[in-house]
Write a protein that holds these residues in place. Structure first.
Motif, mmCIF file in Angstrom:
data_model
loop_
_atom_site.group_PDB
_atom_site.id
_atom_site.type_symbol
_atom_site.label_atom_id
_atom_site.label_comp_id
_atom_site.label_asym_id
_atom_site.label_seq_id
_atom_site.Cartn_x
_atom_site.Cartn_y
_atom_site.Cartn_z
ATOM 1 N N ARG A 96 0.831 -1.212 0.000
ATOM 2 C CA ARG A 96 0.000 0.000 0.000
ATOM 3 C C ARG A 96 0.861 1.255 0.000
ATOM 4 O O ARG A 96 0.473 2.279 -0.564
ATOM 5 N N GLU B 255 -6.883 2.174 -2.424
ATOM 6 C CA GLU B 255 -8.050 2.023 -1.546
ATOM 7 C C GLU B 255 -7.747 2.385 -0.094
ATOM 8 O O GLU B 255 -8.171 1.694 0.838
ATOM 9 N N LEU B 256 -7.034 3.469 0.084
ATOM 10 C CA LEU B 256 -6.740 3.937 1.437
ATOM 11 C C LEU B 256 -7.685 5.087 1.780
ATOM 12 O O LEU B 256 -7.666 6.128 1.123
ATOM 13 N N PRO B 257 -8.505 4.935 2.813
ATOM 14 C CA PRO B 257 -9.437 6.002 3.175
ATOM 15 C C PRO B 257 -8.726 7.172 3.844
ATOM 16 O O PRO B 257 -7.587 7.046 4.311
ATOM 17 N N ALA B 258 -9.397 8.295 3.891
ATOM 18 C CA ALA B 258 -8.844 9.470 4.564
ATOM 19 C C ALA B 258 -8.512 9.128 6.010
ATOM 20 O O ALA B 258 -9.288 8.468 6.699
ATOM 21 N N HIS C 221 -6.097 7.195 6.902
ATOM 22 C CA HIS C 221 -5.347 5.947 7.034
ATOM 23 C C HIS C 221 -3.862 6.289 7.198
ATOM 24 O O HIS C 221 -3.332 7.158 6.500
ATOM 25 N N LEU D 162 -1.747 6.414 3.990
ATOM 26 C CA LEU D 162 -2.084 7.568 3.147
ATOM 27 C C LEU D 162 -1.489 8.842 3.747
ATOM 28 O O LEU D 162 -0.956 9.697 3.022
ATOM 29 N N THR D 163 -1.574 8.975 5.067
ATOM 30 C CA THR D 163 -0.997 10.143 5.738
ATOM 31 C C THR D 163 0.517 10.191 5.526
ATOM 32 O O THR D 163 1.085 11.273 5.294
ATOM 33 N N ASP E 130 -6.594 5.565 13.108
ATOM 34 C CA ASP E 130 -6.302 6.556 12.089
ATOM 35 C C ASP E 130 -5.126 7.422 12.527
ATOM 36 O O ASP E 130 -4.767 7.472 13.718
#
Length: 279
Positions: free
Chosen positions: A212, A218-221, A223, A226-227, A263
Motif C-alpha cells: 500500500r 483504496e486507502l481512506p482518509a 489511514h 495515506l498520511t 487513524d
C-alpha cells in the motif's frame, strides 16, 4: 629481506634499493615502527577503530596493500593499520616495503576508495548500492544508533557478516527498490531498513503495509499509510531537506498506527524527539 628471519624492516639498506616481504606484524613490532612515523597525515580514530574490529574478529585479510618505509626509514604509509594492530592486540600478516623515495608519499592513497557497494557488486549482488546502505543502517540500528548518526560505522566485513546472518535483507532491498519504482518520495535505504525491522515483527502485515505504501490503493482518509504518503510528497514539493532518521520515524509512526488499528491525521517528528520504536 628474508621472509623467515627478518622481524622488522631494515630501515637503512644502502645500495639494496626497494625491498619487500610478508611479515606477521605483532603489536610490539607496530609500536616500534610507529616510532618512525615522523611525517604523516593526522590519525583518523574511526579508521583505526574500524580496522581493529575486523582484525580482532579475524576478518582482516592481507590484500597486497603495504606498510611502506622510505630509504631513510620513515614510515610513509600504514599508520592506521599499525595503530589498529595495537588496539586489537593481535598479530596480522602484512606486506612490508622499504627503500621508497620519500616523495612517493604524495602519491599514496590518491585513488578512489572501494566502497561496500563496490565489494557487493564484485560478488554479483543485485541492487548492490541499496544493499550496502540498508545493511549499514540495520547494523547501526542494532548497535542502538537509531538516528543513524554514523559516529561509528560498520566495515565492509561487518556488513558481509550481517548479510550472511540475515540473508532475508536481500528481500527487504528488493521491496525497497519496487516501492521506489512506484512511489519515488522515500529513500530506498529507509524503506529497506524499515521493511526488515517490520518483517521481524509481523511478516504478513509488512507485506500489506509496503504494498500500500507503493500503490496507495483504496486507502481512506486518515489511514496511516495515506498520511505517510501525503507527508513525504508535501516535503518533496516544498523541497525540504529531510534526514534519513526522520523518514524512519515517519515509517515507524505509520506502521505503529496500522498495528494499533487507528487513524493518523498527521505525522510529526520534531528534531529533538526520540525515535519511536516499531511494535
Amino acid at each position: 629481506m628474508n621472509n623467515t628471519s627478518v622481524t622488522r624492516p631494515s630501515f637503512l639498506q644502502a645500495g639494496h634499493g626497494t625491498t619487500s616481504a610478508v611479515l606477521l606484524v605483532t603489536p610490539d613490532m607496530a609500536r616500534e615502527w610507529l616510532k618512525h612515523n615522523t611525517h604523516n597525515r593526522k590519525i583518523r580514530e574511526r579508521a583505526v577503530a574500524d580496522y581493529s574490529r575486523d582484525m580482532a574478529a579475524g576478518k582482516w585479510l592481507m590484500n597486497g596493500e603495504a606498510i611502506k618505509f622510505s630509504t631513510k626509514g620513515a614510515l610513509l604509509d600504514g599508520q592506521h593499520r599499525l595503530h589498529a594492530v595495537i588496539a586489537a592486540g593481535v598479530s596480522v600478516l602484512m606486506l612490508i616495503v622499504t627503500g621508497l623515495d620519500e616523495g612517493a608519499q604524495e602519491t599514496m592513497d590518491a585513488g578512489r576508495k572501494r566502497t561496500t557497494g563496490d565489494t557487493f557488486a564484485l560478488r554479483g549482488e543485485t541492487h548492490f548500492t541499496v544493499l550496502a546502505s540498508v545493511l549499514k543502517r540495520v547494523w547501526l540500528w542494532d548497535q542502538g544508533d537509531h538516528r543513524f548518526t554514523q559516529s561509528r560505522v560498520p566495515t565492509t566485513a561487518e556488513c558481509a557478516q550481517l548479510l550472511a546472518e540475515r540473508p532475508e535483507i536481500r528481500r527487504s532491498v528488493e521491496i525497497a527498490v519496487r516501492v521506489h519504482a512506484a512511489f519515488r518520495y522515500l529513500p530506498q535505504s529507509a524503506t529497506g531498513t524499515a521493511h526488515h525491522l517490520f518483517s521481524r515483527i509481523d511478516g504478513a502485515e509488512a507485506v500489506w503495509f509496503f504494498a500500500r505504501l507503493g500503490d496507495g490503493a483504496e486507502l481512506p482518509a486518515g489511514h496511516p499509510v495515506l498520511t505517510l504518503r501525503n507527508r513525504v510528497m508535501t516535503e518533496r514539493a516544498d523541497r525540504r531537506s529531510v534526514p534519513d532518521y526522520r523518514y524512519m520515524a515517519y515509517l515507524i509512526r505509520a506502521w505503529n498506527a496500522v498495528r494499533d488499528g487507528r487513524d493518523l491525521g498527521r505525522i510529526i517528528q520534531a528534531p529533538d524527539a526520540p525515535m519511536p520504536m516499531p511494535k
